[in-house]
Design a protein around this motif. Structure first.
Motif, PDB file in Angstrom:
ATOM      1  N   LEU A 250       0.827  -1.206   0.000  1.00  0.00           N
ATOM      2  CA  LEU A 250       0.000   0.000   0.000  1.00  0.00           C
ATOM      3  C   LEU A 250       0.862   1.258   0.000  1.00  0.00           C
ATOM      4  O   LEU A 250       0.561   2.233  -0.701  1.00  0.00           O
ATOM      5  CB  LEU A 250      -0.919  -0.007   1.228  1.00  0.00           C
ATOM      6  N   THR A 251       1.948   1.225   0.795  1.00  0.00           N
ATOM      7  CA  THR A 251       2.836   2.386   0.837  1.00  0.00           C
ATOM      8  C   THR A 251       3.487   2.635  -0.510  1.00  0.00           C
ATOM      9  O   THR A 251       3.578   3.777  -0.984  1.00  0.00           O
ATOM     10  CB  THR A 251       3.913   2.173   1.915  1.00  0.00           C
ATOM     11  N   ALA A 252       3.962   1.537  -1.142  1.00  0.00           N
ATOM     12  CA  ALA A 252       4.582   1.690  -2.464  1.00  0.00           C
ATOM     13  C   ALA A 252       3.568   2.188  -3.487  1.00  0.00           C
ATOM     14  O   ALA A 252       3.885   3.034  -4.341  1.00  0.00           O
ATOM     15  CB  ALA A 252       5.177   0.360  -2.904  1.00  0.00           C
ATOM     16  N   LEU A 253       2.330   1.678  -3.405  1.00  0.00           N
ATOM     17  CA  LEU A 253       1.293   2.118  -4.341  1.00  0.00           C
ATOM     18  C   LEU A 253       0.948   3.581  -4.119  1.00  0.00           C
ATOM     19  O   LEU A 253       0.759   4.343  -5.080  1.00  0.00           O
ATOM     20  CB  LEU A 253       0.050   1.242  -4.170  1.00  0.00           C
ATOM     21  N   ASP A 254       0.891   3.987  -2.852  1.00  0.00           N
ATOM     22  CA  ASP A 254       0.612   5.385  -2.550  1.00  0.00           C
ATOM     23  C   ASP A 254       1.732   6.285  -3.068  1.00  0.00           C
ATOM     24  O   ASP A 254       1.475   7.357  -3.640  1.00  0.00           O
ATOM     25  CB  ASP A 254       0.434   5.558  -1.040  1.00  0.00           C
ATOM     26  N   ALA A 255       2.996   5.841  -2.866  1.00  0.00           N
ATOM     27  CA  ALA A 255       4.120   6.625  -3.376  1.00  0.00           C
ATOM     28  C   ALA A 255       4.087   6.708  -4.893  1.00  0.00           C
ATOM     29  O   ALA A 255       4.383   7.757  -5.483  1.00  0.00           O
ATOM     30  CB  ALA A 255       5.436   6.011  -2.898  1.00  0.00           C
ATOM     31  N   SER A 256       3.727   5.587  -5.541  1.00  0.00           N
ATOM     32  CA  SER A 256       3.648   5.591  -6.993  1.00  0.00           C
ATOM     33  C   SER A 256       2.560   6.549  -7.483  1.00  0.00           C
ATOM     34  O   SER A 256       2.773   7.311  -8.441  1.00  0.00           O
ATOM     35  CB  SER A 256       3.366   4.172  -7.505  1.00  0.00           C
TER      36      SER A 256
END
Length: 479
Positions: A250-256
């Motif tokens: 989720l964090t990586a998706l949010d950063a993306s």
């Protein structure tokens, strides 16, 4: 050649596949908790069945073995007491019926010692080939089970003398009743155990799969609301690790998504300037050529067209840079072994043609790498264009390639220390660079190209003395 009917070629395999299809049909409609409970119940049921069968067989074997030993000892004791002579003397063997034991003396396999009427009531089912073989001296003893009016009897025969055998028969009804009671106890115990196992399996599955349900609810929430808030992690088991991995996703998706939104916002901001200028120039030319408008001189028309061409080139470069930065995949289009020195030499030759006021001094040594020549050439060209843009007229740009390290040093004003950490960021432009042409994406492409090829891009600068960019590339593997 023997022909086979198509429907009889593999009946066993077809039956197995049909059973598997039925099993998959039912299991696909079960929840994970129900599947865990069913599997737990089935495993416990199989275990209890195996244990119960083992207990039953062991107890039955012990009962029978104990009865056999007891009857053999009594038969041998009867031989020692010479029961055959007692019967011949008039003793009544029917008196032994009080002890639920039937006794007969068999002589030479042909008959019995008749002395009293009770002997003639000895059931014929108890006299068979094993007992006759013992009386004839062919075997020393025999043990078998015979049925009389649906009641099992254990029959033992031992040699009692020359041509004689002492035969004893005892009812096994009490043992059968005990075994039936044991069967009932084992069945009841197994049924209760299976029921408790099913309840326990359901409780454990429902409680243990709570984090999975929480993850499921979180994924459904993300799909429904696009809310990428991480969920709470409890415990340190495998499910907790799964939750942690999901939160990292989720964090990586949010950063993306944040980078994507930032890229779109920055691209829109950068595209607005050349598009606005183009529209202004086009409107100006349209007003000048319209009816009643004043006409443009050739000098003014040439100036506007030159401005339009410059803006179109800037817009084309910006769109190309955006497309290049939008790619996140590693280099895998056409990677091939190539000499980085050739790439640098070609890039220097091209930049010299459009930067006539700057002197380029290049020194390169061969360095084989594996990568994409077009992408590497664009990165090197961006470094050279950046150095030419900041170099004063008559300045020198020194280009050196040694041991896989490319350095591009200019004699410009240098970069402020506050701007150095952001120099490779997308669309980042220092205060001094905002008045110069450019999109702020060239150095980002340099860093992305280096990372895709397993290299690094660094910068160092001294105010008033110039800036040096360093591009390091790994060597191609030797075969």
């Amino acid at each position: 050649m023997k022909l086979q009917r198509p429907d009889l070629v593999h009946p066993v395999r077809d039956g197995r596949e049909h059973s598997l299809r039925i099993l998959r049909f039912f299991t696909s409609r079960m929840t994970l908790a129900l599947r865990v409970a069913v599997l737990t119940t089935a495993a416990v049921a199989a275990t209890l069945t195996l244990v119960s069968a083992t207990i039953y067989v062991t107890v039955r074997s012990e009962f029978q073995s104990s009865l056999d030993d007891s009857m053999v000892r009594r038969a041998q004791a009867g031989v020692t007491a010479d029961l055959g002579s007692l019967f011949a003397g008039g003793a009544d063997p029917g008196a032994l019926a009080l002890t639920d034991i039937k006794v007969i003396v068999l002589r030479s396999g042909r008959g019995v010692l008749l002395g009293t009427p009770a002997v003639s009531n000895f059931p014929i089912q108890f006299i068979g080939l094993p007992e006759r073989e013992v009386s004839l001296g062919q075997t020393t003893q025999s043990i078998r089970t015979a049925m009389l009016k649906d009641t099992p009897y254990r029959v033992v025969a031992v040699r009692s003398g020359r041509g004689e055998a002492l035969v004893m028969a005892q009812s096994m009804e009490s043992i059968d009743m005990a075994l039936k009671r044991l069967q009932i106890i084992l069945l009841l115990t197994s049924a209760i155990g299976v029921a408790l196992a099913g309840l326990a399996g359901w409780a454990v599955a429902a409680n243990g799969l709570r984090p999975v349900r929480r993850l499921t609810a979180a994924t459904e929430r993300v799909a429904r609301t696009a809310d990428l808030t991480p969920i709470t992690v409890t415990g340190t088991d495998e499910l907790a690790r799964l939750t942690t991995s999901f939160n990292a996703m989720l964090t990586a998706l949010d950063a993306s998504q944040t980078r994507e939104r930032q890229l779109i916002a920055d691209a829109g901001h950068e595209l607005r300037t050349p598009l606005t200028s183009l529209r202004t120039n086009i409107e100006l030319m349209g007003q000048a050529t319209g009816q009643g408008g004043r006409s443009l001189t050739e000098e003014e028309r040439a100036e506007i067209m030159g401005d339009v061409r410059a803006q179109l080139e800037e817009l084309t470069t910006l769109v190309g840079d955006l497309v290049e930065l939008a790619r996140d995949e590693p280099v895998r289009r056409n990677p091939e072994p190539l000499d980085l020195a050739d790439v640098v030499t070609l890039a220097v030759s091209r930049v010299r043609l459009r930067a006539l006021e700057v002197d380029f001094v290049a020194h390169t040594e061969p360095w084989m790498v594996v990568g994409e020549a077009q992408l590497l050439e664009r990165a090197v060209t961006n470094l050279l264009d950046n150095a030419a843009k900041w170099s004063p007229p008559g300045g020198t740009v020194r280009v050196t390639l040694t041991d896989g390290t490319l350095t591009v040093a200019d004699e410009g004003p240098g970069i402020e220390p506050a701007d150095l950490p952001h120099i490779f960021d997308r669309f980042y432009r220092s205060q001094e660079a905002r008045t110069l042409p450019g999109s702020g994406l060239g150095l980002s492409i340099v860093k992305r190209s280096a990372e895709r090829h397993g290299g690094t891009a660094e910068v160092s600068s001294t105010l008033g003395k110039g800036t040096t960019f360093t591009l390091t590339m790994p060597a191609a593997p030797t075969i």
